[in-house]
Scaffold this active site. Structure first.
Site, mmCIF file in Angstrom:
data_model
loop_
_atom_site.group_PDB
_atom_site.id
_atom_site.type_symbol
_atom_site.label_atom_id
_atom_site.label_comp_id
_atom_site.label_asym_id
_atom_site.label_seq_id
_atom_site.Cartn_x
_atom_site.Cartn_y
_atom_site.Cartn_z
ATOM 1 N N GLY A 10 46.223 -13.371 40.247
ATOM 2 C CA GLY A 10 46.839 -14.624 40.248
ATOM 3 C C GLY A 10 46.041 -15.763 40.325
ATOM 4 N N GLY A 13 46.337 -19.840 39.187
ATOM 5 C CA GLY A 13 47.482 -20.689 39.874
ATOM 6 C C GLY A 13 46.944 -21.601 40.676
ATOM 7 N N GLN A 14 48.022 -22.329 41.428
ATOM 8 C CA GLN A 14 47.662 -23.421 42.178
ATOM 9 C C GLN A 14 46.639 -23.029 43.399
ATOM 10 O OE1 GLN A 14 50.571 -25.058 44.756
ATOM 11 N NE2 GLN A 14 49.603 -26.829 45.305
ATOM 12 N N ILE A 37 47.163 -13.075 34.333
ATOM 13 C CA ILE A 37 47.629 -12.706 32.952
ATOM 14 C C ILE A 37 47.519 -13.900 32.161
ATOM 15 C CG2 ILE A 37 49.800 -13.853 33.557
ATOM 16 C CD1 ILE A 37 51.270 -11.173 32.490
ATOM 17 N N ASP A 53 47.794 -7.854 34.069
ATOM 18 C CA ASP A 53 48.800 -8.007 34.578
ATOM 19 C C ASP A 53 49.002 -7.193 35.668
ATOM 20 O OD1 ASP A 53 51.696 -7.674 34.865
ATOM 21 O OD2 ASP A 53 52.074 -7.608 32.779
ATOM 22 N N TYR A 142 63.871 -15.960 45.557
ATOM 23 C CA TYR A 142 62.235 -16.068 46.066
ATOM 24 C C TYR A 142 62.271 -15.807 47.547
ATOM 25 C CZ TYR A 142 57.823 -18.506 47.265
ATOM 26 O OH TYR A 142 56.468 -18.624 47.649
HETATM 27 P P1 NAD Z 1 51.285 -20.343 40.777
HETATM 28 O O1 NAD Z 1 52.510 -20.172 40.077
HETATM 29 O O2 NAD Z 1 50.426 -21.505 40.653
HETATM 30 O O3 NAD Z 1 50.042 -19.282 40.609
HETATM 31 C C1 NAD Z 1 50.526 -17.823 40.354
HETATM 32 C C2 NAD Z 1 49.932 -17.259 39.114
HETATM 33 O O4 NAD Z 1 49.971 -15.868 38.911
HETATM 34 C C3 NAD Z 1 49.771 -17.939 37.753
HETATM 35 O O5 NAD Z 1 48.630 -18.165 37.471
HETATM 36 C C4 NAD Z 1 50.216 -16.878 37.058
HETATM 37 O O6 NAD Z 1 49.702 -16.984 35.639
HETATM 38 C C5 NAD Z 1 49.899 -15.562 37.682
HETATM 39 N N1 NAD Z 1 50.666 -14.488 37.235
HETATM 40 C C6 NAD Z 1 52.012 -14.563 37.033
HETATM 41 N N2 NAD Z 1 52.503 -13.495 36.625
HETATM 42 C C7 NAD Z 1 51.400 -12.629 36.519
HETATM 43 C C8 NAD Z 1 51.331 -11.074 36.576
HETATM 44 N N3 NAD Z 1 52.243 -10.134 35.891
HETATM 45 N N4 NAD Z 1 50.170 -10.580 36.484
HETATM 46 C C9 NAD Z 1 48.933 -11.155 37.001
HETATM 47 N N5 NAD Z 1 48.964 -12.601 37.216
HETATM 48 C C10 NAD Z 1 50.345 -13.195 36.992
HETATM 49 O O7 NAD Z 1 51.424 -19.890 42.469
HETATM 50 P P2 NAD Z 1 50.643 -20.341 43.811
HETATM 51 O O8 NAD Z 1 51.066 -21.706 44.206
HETATM 52 O O9 NAD Z 1 49.454 -20.363 43.363
HETATM 53 O O10 NAD Z 1 51.224 -19.165 44.726
HETATM 54 C C11 NAD Z 1 50.537 -18.177 44.971
HETATM 55 C C12 NAD Z 1 51.279 -17.219 45.961
HETATM 56 O O11 NAD Z 1 51.223 -18.325 47.241
HETATM 57 C C13 NAD Z 1 52.578 -16.892 45.547
HETATM 58 O O12 NAD Z 1 52.768 -15.723 46.006
HETATM 59 C C14 NAD Z 1 53.599 -17.811 46.238
HETATM 60 O O13 NAD Z 1 54.902 -17.320 46.544
HETATM 61 C C15 NAD Z 1 52.783 -18.266 47.576
HETATM 62 N N6 NAD Z 1 52.913 -19.340 48.116
HETATM 63 C C16 NAD Z 1 52.738 -20.596 47.566
HETATM 64 C C17 NAD Z 1 53.079 -21.811 48.106
HETATM 65 C C18 NAD Z 1 52.528 -23.077 47.373
HETATM 66 O O14 NAD Z 1 53.072 -24.183 47.797
HETATM 67 N N7 NAD Z 1 52.044 -23.064 46.395
HETATM 68 C C19 NAD Z 1 53.691 -21.748 49.193
HETATM 69 C C20 NAD Z 1 53.997 -20.536 49.731
HETATM 70 C C21 NAD Z 1 53.910 -19.451 49.273
HETATM 71 C C1 AKB Z 2 57.939 -23.237 46.868
HETATM 72 O O1 AKB Z 2 58.316 -24.446 47.207
HETATM 73 O O2 AKB Z 2 58.410 -22.385 45.973
HETATM 74 C C2 AKB Z 2 56.750 -22.796 47.666
HETATM 75 C C3 AKB Z 2 56.965 -22.160 48.786
HETATM 76 C C4 AKB Z 2 57.320 -23.229 50.061
HETATM 77 O O3 AKB Z 2 57.035 -21.115 48.874
HETATM 78 N N1 AKB Z 2 55.834 -23.963 47.584
#
Ligand code: NAD
Ligand code: AKB
Length: 318
Positions: A10, A13-14, A37, A53, A142
């Protein structure tokens, strides 16, 4: 001793795009395998990248063996707002992705990082200074998947000794990457709109207080817990971690100190409901005591740094 190979799943992503950058700076480009992915757009991905994936177990195993991976950061998931629109896919990805990885990590003795979220809490949780151990009754798919994931992590640690480590991230704010469909995303979009148009229409109400963290602190917490001695990581479900809490109005007031004419308006949508069920602030004393967690950025420092780094042509704006 050779540096352990790290796989980030992943990574486009962010969080992933910034985590890969920091891990590569610390451990060397070739020791950090990015995978997603989605093909990365980011110039940061100069080291190895595998199209993968997470739900395709054979491909995950092949990648692990190919690179002799010893640590995995599992970031692939659907976030709160997107998950509510695709509940079955969200459950499949957020749960089966984790369970597949826990099993692989058990068999191959791999250390695993998996993030949980403040979304594990719900309307009956105390909202101020939310304790580590308290009522957890999430109302979003979620949050339900994250709470179930926490239990799976603890189970695999207790039953099989899997070295799994986890943080309940608050909303994360950064300027390098786009947020991926969450409820806290407003706190990123607002900066881009402030720079671009001098105004922002917020999808949360003015007084919606939520816990937040600046990305450099989140990356530091993530690598710190993975690097901590195993004996110090006493909680194997997930740790509360905190840095700051603010409302959209407070964030707008802080932005106005730098852009005096900035204007914010409010048009709450369904995401207001999710936010209203989450904590306002978190008690993260276990993380601070057990493995030395400490944040660096508060609201003022984060806002100043965001605005210094966001320029009108920056790509993230909604
Ligand atoms: P994001 O959506 O920016 O990135 C997720 C990445 O996973 C994407 O690049 C996507 O292409 C990839 N992905 C999706 N399906 C896939 C698959 N089947 N196989 C491989 N890759 C796949 O999310 P993020 O903000 O980077 O968050 C990452 C993790 O941190 C998540 O578990 C999220 O729940 C957790 N999280 C994030 C935040 C936040 O504020 N960003 C807060 C709490 C928890
Ligand atoms: C969301 O808003 O879904 C995420 C989180 C707090 O898990 N940034």
């Amino acid at each position: 001793m050779a540096t352990e190979k790290i796989l980030v799943i992943g990574s486009s992503g962010q969080i992933g795009s910034e985590l890969v950058e920091e891990l590569r700076a610390r451990f060397g480009d070739d020791n950090v395998i990015a995978s997603d992915i989605k093909t990365p757009e980011c110039a940061v991905h100069k080291g190895p990248f595998e199209a993968l994936d997470v739900l395709y177990t054979a491909r995950v195993l092949e990648t692990i063996k190919k690179h002799d991976v010893k640590q995995i950061y599992l970031l692939a998931a659907l976030l709160s707002a997107t998950a509510e629109q695709k509940i079955k896919l969200a459950w499949h990805l957020n749960m089966d992705g984790l369970i597949n990885l826990l099993e692989i990590c058990r068999e191959h003795k791999i250390r695993l990082f998996w993030p949980s979220s403040i979304a594990v809490f719900g309307p009956n949780t105390p909202r101020q200074n939310t304790p580590q151990y308290t009522v957890m009754d999430p109302t979003t798919i979620y949050g339900i998947s994250k709470l179930a994931g926490e239990r799976w992590c603890e189970y695999y640690h207790q039953k099989f000794g899997v070295d799994v480590r986890s943080l309940r991230y608050p909303g994360l704010i950064g300027y390098k990457s786009e947020p991926g469909g969450g409820t806290t995303d407003y706190a990123v979009h607002i900066f881009h709109e402030a720079r671009k148009h001098g105004s922002y229409e917020c999808f949360l109400a003015a007084d919606t207080m939520l816990p937040m963290m600046y990305m450099p602190d989140a990356i530091k917490a993530t690598i710190d817990i993975m690097d901590a001695d195993a004996s110090k990581v006493k909680i194997r479900s997930s740790y509360n971690v905190a840095a700051m809490s603010f409302t959209p109005q407070q964030l707008a007031d802080e932005i106005k100190k730098h852009i005096p004419n900035f204007r914010i308006t409010y048009k709450p949508d369904i995401r207001q409901e999710y936010a209203a069920s989450w904590p306002e602030s978190m008690d993260d004393s276990y993380a601070r005591k057990d493995w030395g967690w400490a944040h660096r950025y508060d609201l003022a420092a984060m806002t100043k740094d965001m605005l210094q780094n966001i320029h009108v042509e920056s790509p993230v704006a909604h």
